[in-house]
Enzyme design. Sequence first.
Site, PDB file in Angstrom:
ATOM      1  CB  CYS A 124      -0.907   0.023   1.229  1.00  0.00           C
ATOM      2  SG  CYS A 124      -1.919   1.517   1.295  1.00  0.00           S
ATOM      3  CB  CYS A 148      -1.910   4.666   4.189  1.00  0.00           C
ATOM      4  SG  CYS A 148      -3.298   4.056   3.228  1.00  0.00           S
ATOM      5  CB  SER A 149      -0.955   0.912   6.641  1.00  0.00           C
ATOM      6  OG  SER A 149      -2.082   1.633   7.118  1.00  0.00           O
ATOM      7  CB  CYS A 150      -4.898  -0.392   2.276  1.00  0.00           C
ATOM      8  SG  CYS A 150      -5.480   1.310   2.420  1.00  0.00           S
TER       9      CYS A 150
END
Lengths: 106, 226
Positions: B124, B127-129
């Site tokens: 991702c 971000c951090s999906c």
Amino acid sequence: MTDTPKVHDMGGHPNASPIDHSEHTLMDWERRIDSIRGVLGDKGYITVDELRRAIEGLPPERYQSLGYYQRWAEAVEALLIEKGLLTAAELDATMTRLESAAGGAR
Amino acid sequence: MSENHDHANNPDHHHDHGDHTHPGMDTEELGWHARRVQAMETLLAEKGLLTVAEVQRNVDAVESRSPADGARVVARAWSDPQFKARLLAEPEAALAGMGYQLPDPTPKLDVVENTAAVHHLVVCTLCSCYPRALLGRPPDWYKSFAYRSRAVSDPRGVLQEFGTEIPADAEVVVLDSTADLRYLVLPQRPAGAEGLSEDELAALVTRDSMIGVSQPLTPELVAADD
């Protein structure tokens, strides 16, 4: 699009660092802010997209210096203030109250 | 981007709440955010916007998911071709049949199959999906700036850092997750895994193999560890 990519748009950013494989144990407050966001999301107060917009709106140098959930904490706070659900002054006062209740440490 | 919401140029935003400023990132700051979050939860509860019990239930729900969940799904797909076909075509329905309720309406989940010809790697960049409903929380490295940057610019180099060599004639496909679409990699079943039970297969499925940075364990490797 010739603009310099925004700080959060990391794909392909020059970065020569090796991947750091070490894991840190989440601290309690990190679990709490994750779930505070989750509950506020379930109740319709803050969407994931709003959270992302607030995180991505942090000043670039702050984005880079903060830890992951520190960014969340600041973004959630900014959104709650933006939506008029609480104020920074109320948070400051609550912090002070909790600290004195805890015995005035710090 | 518009100028309407440019925090960087807004000196009133964030850094300065009047009588205090946020300190830099050090141990002091860690303490500050911990106390700030505690105050936030207390205040939100006092205002009736949430309850502490609701936050705790959410923490418990998040903690209840781990890569063991994803590994069960992969093991089922490895041993049941019909399930595998359904998992790839209609992940939500297939997973519901195993008792996994995906978030509704989003994020959607896509399951992608690694083969000898195509290797998928998930990142991702923004971000951090991550498919938390099946894997739990993402590892720290998944959220690191280095992984987010380099997974797309140098995927084979990143794979090598995880000890993963993909043959030069195989294609490496990098999938960039979003808030609305997450990916779960269905790794290649290792050689020698024929005839294993689902539980035995699940023991071969690592978190990293479902992100695509590594291959699953082999039966020999697991036997050597016992």
